[in-house]
Structure formats: C-alpha cells, structure tokens
Design an enzyme around this catalytic site. Structure first.
Site, short mmCIF file in Angstrom:
data_model
loop_
_atom_site.label_atom_id
_atom_site.label_comp_id
_atom_site.label_asym_id
_atom_site.label_seq_id
_atom_site.Cartn_x
_atom_site.Cartn_y
_atom_site.Cartn_z
CE1 TYR A 190 37.44 -16.71 31.51
CE2 TYR A 190 37.60 -18.92 31.63
CZ TYR A 190 37.47 -17.68 30.93
OH TYR A 190 37.39 -17.97 29.46
CE LYS A 218 48.11 -9.47 21.92
NZ LYS A 218 48.10 -10.04 20.35
CG ASP A 242 47.61 -12.55 18.20
OD1 ASP A 242 48.77 -13.10 19.02
OD2 ASP A 242 47.98 -11.28 17.90
CG ASP A 288 37.26 -21.23 28.29
OD1 ASP A 288 36.96 -22.39 27.75
OD2 ASP A 288 36.45 -20.29 28.74
CG ASP A 340 35.69 -25.17 23.55
OD1 ASP A 340 36.08 -26.32 24.36
OD2 ASP A 340 34.55 -24.51 23.66
#
Ligand code: NAD
Length: 360
Positions: free
Chosen positions: A144, A191, A223, A247, A251
């Site tokens: 980000y 990852k 994943d 992030d 959620d």
C-alpha cells in the site's frame, strides 16, 4: 491507585458521531466508579474537518493526538467522496496521516465471538463456538505504501511491495508478547513460496521466535489461511501478517463475529494508541439512530486494557456487553428473526443498557 489519562475524542463522520459518544460514556462511567481521572479533548477528522477547516486532519487535532495517552475514534467517510474519486482532499487522508505521524505500525483486532450471537454469523455455530483470535496486521508498510506507477496510455500499472527487517521485527515482538499472555500460539501468515518480501518476513519471524521459546510458532500461506479461517477458526490464537494480507483476512474474520458493529480495533506504535470500531461511517444508516454502539464500547475496553493496563476494568466492560446480549437485547444488525421487536434497540438505548449495567 491514582490514574490520570488524557484521551483525545474524535467521533468523525456518519455513524461515528452516533456510536463514539457511547465509547466515551463507558470510559467516563468506569472512571467515575473507580476514581480515575480521564480528561477528554475533542478533535476533528474526516469530512467534518474538511468542511470546518479545509483539512481532513487539522494541525490542532494532530497536536492534541501527539500529546495524549490514547485516542478514541469513530469513523470517517462521506458519500460525496465515494461517488467522486477525483476529489483531491479526502477524509481517508486524515486517517492515513494520523497513522503515519503517530507511528501506528500495528493494527490489532480481537475476533471474539459472543455465544449469544452464534446465529448471527454466516458460519455454522459448532464451527465457531469458542473461536477467539487476536490479529496483528502490519499497518504502515508493504504494497500500500510502495512506489506506484501507471503508464499514461493506461496500458500498464505497478505497485511495489517492500518491507524492511525492522518493520517486521517490531510487529513480531508485539505479537509474540501478546501470545505470551494467551495460549502461547502464534501463526505467521505469508506467501513465502512466491514473494521475496514474504521470505524476509518469515526469516525475521523465525529469528524473533527464538526469543520466545515457549511460544509454538507456525507459518502458513495466505491462501491456506483464508480457507482455514472459515473451516476451523478455533485453531488460531495470535495471527501476525503483512498489511495487504491482514486487510483481507481481518475482514473475512469479521464475519466470524457476525457483524462489523461488534468489532473493535487498536492501532498502536511505540507510544500512543488509537482505538476505533472496524466499521466505517455507514452512510446507509447514518442519522437513523440504529447503528450498533457495541464496537465503539468494545474499543473503549481495548483502550483500558492495552493503553492503560486496566485489564479488570476492560473485562468488566466486556462482561457488561455480554450480559446485555444474554438478556436478549440486540441492535438491528445483530437481531435474527427470533428476536421480538421489543428487544431490538436503537443506538442510545443499547449504549445506555451497557452503562446501566456498569453502574449497577
Ligand atoms: P461501513 O463499514 O461503513 O458499512 C458496511 C455495512 O455495515 C453497511 O451496510 C453498514 O450499514 C453496516 N454497518 C457498519 N457499521 C455498523 C454498525 N455499527 N451498526 C450497524 N450496521 C453497521 O463500510 P462502507 O459502507 O463500505 O463505507 C462507508 C464509508 O465509510 C465510506 O466512505 C468509507 O470510505 C468509510 N470507511 C471508513 C473507515 C474508517 O473510518 N476506519 C473504514 C471503512 C470504511
């Protein structure tokens, strides 16, 4: 015990104005009961700040925030900006700036499911019962914040993902410290089979893990983590991960708790802590008096625990919320079809129920 704290109160926009006063009221109630001195100062941020001063984070708010012990925040956002991405001065800039200026590099989200709300989640009750996860999401680095490029003809775009060793180290220590106070289990999500930044992340987590030999540490790929979270959430205790992965995962995890209106968060650095519900300003229900104030109240509890080291008082607040739910009261977002209308409360009536219990 003489406890004196300065708290900056920033309700912000939309339902932030409706729910944050209940977080504040709960802090005032605890202070009055226990003889603590909590001094509040008001601050502006978001759309209301732009309207009043032209800036989403006025200097006056930032100065107060830098000089306080903790910040209680509501939410920012207004439909005007969502519908017009070309507007240059935007509410969310205030939030990004305050995180940066205060060095708030770790976002903490407790995902705790109240038994009374098992049926409000889209996941089966027997999979959920007993789930209690503490997420640590890195907040000021990663993709980000990396360099961004876009070809003028629109044929190409890139976002650079990068991490420095110190950025991983500091959040890792916070997460391991928290694991030591819980089940001594930490899961780091990355990852590392594909991303160089994840390989660095994993190396650093493994190094820091050596300082915490009592903590059982595991590493899983993002994943797989996304899948495991809905398959068997009880397997997780403390989870630490990078900005982008956190992030998305947090959620997803909010669904475990049934509603965004139930979840608190803290953004912390090495000094001041910033406490807020995970939800936004919710234009669709703003002004209707039906927003759930419990996430703001639980944010106040998180502040008592993490910034002021008042765990017993934090637990009292959490138990009061639990008791109100046990008595059958709900706001509309957490009311299922079995709840009679008499038990579906508006924002103020729900906030007052918690305050009354704390006073009893
Ligand atoms: P949102 O979190 O505001 O709302 C999502 C959905 O959840 C809505 O249907 C809303 O009614 C419901 N909801 C949220 N909080 C609730 C509560 N306390 N009680 C009952 N229902 C609740 O997300 P959104 O609709 O995508 O965004 C609205 C605005 O908020 C946007 O401008 C966005 O930029 C902003 N936003 C701000 C923050 C923040 O301040 N940290 C976070 C997310 C979004």
């Amino acid at each position: 015990m003489s406890i004196k704290k300065k708290i900056v109160f920033i309700p912000g926009d939309g339902i932030g104005q409706e729910v944050a006063p209940w977080g504040k009221k709960v802090l005032e109630t605890v202070a009055e009961k226990k003889g603590y001195q909590f001094e509040f100062e008001d601050g502006l941020m978001g759309h209301v700040a732009i309207e009043a001063t032209g800036s989403p984070l006025p200097d006056d708010t930032l100065e107060k925030a830098k000089a306080c012990d903790a910040i209680l925040f509501g939410a920012i956002g207004h439909a005007k900006y969502d519908n017009d991405p070309s507007l240059k001065v935007r509410p969310e800039q205030g939030l990004l700036k305050i995180r940066k200026e205060l060095g708030l590099y770790a976002n903490i989200r407790p995902i705790r499911l109240f038994d009374e709300l098992l049926s409000a989640s889209s996941i089966k009750a027997d999979i959920l019962r007993g789930a209690d996860i503490l997420f640590f999401r890195e907040l000021t680095g990663g993709v980000y914040f990396g360099e961004k490029n876009k070809a003028e003809d629109g044929s190409f775009a890139s976002d650079l993902m990068n991490y420095h060793r110190y950025e991983v180290e500091r959040i890792a220590r916070k997460a391991f410290d928290a694991a030591m106070t819980r089940k001594k289990k930490l899961c780091s999500v990355d990852k590392a089979n594909v991303l160089e930044t994840s390989r660095l992340w994993r190396d650093v987590i493994q190094e820091v893990a050596k300082e915490y030999p009592e903590v059982e540490t595991e590493h899983i790929f993002i994943d797989n983590a996304a899948m495991q979270l809905v398959k068997d959430p009880k397997q997780f205790d403390v989870v630490v991960t990078a900005n982008l992965f956190g992030d998305i995962l947090t959620d997803e995890a909010s669904q475990i708790a049934g509603s965004m209106g139930m979840l608190a968060s803290a953004s912390i650095g090495d000094e001041v802590g910033f406490y807020e519900p995970i939800h936004g300003s919710a234009h669709d229900i703003a002004g209707k008096g039906i927003a759930n104030p419990l996430a703001s109240i639980l944010s106040a509890a998180l502040m008592l625990d993490r910034s002021f080291d008042l765990k017993e008082d934090a637990d009292d607040v959490i138990h009061a919320v639990e008791q109100v739910l046990r008595e059958g009261y709900r706001t509309v977002d957490i009311a299922d079809k079995h709840i009679s209308n008499d038990f579906v409360l508006g924002t103020d009536a729900m906030g007052q129920k918690v305050v009354d219990l704390l006073n009893s």
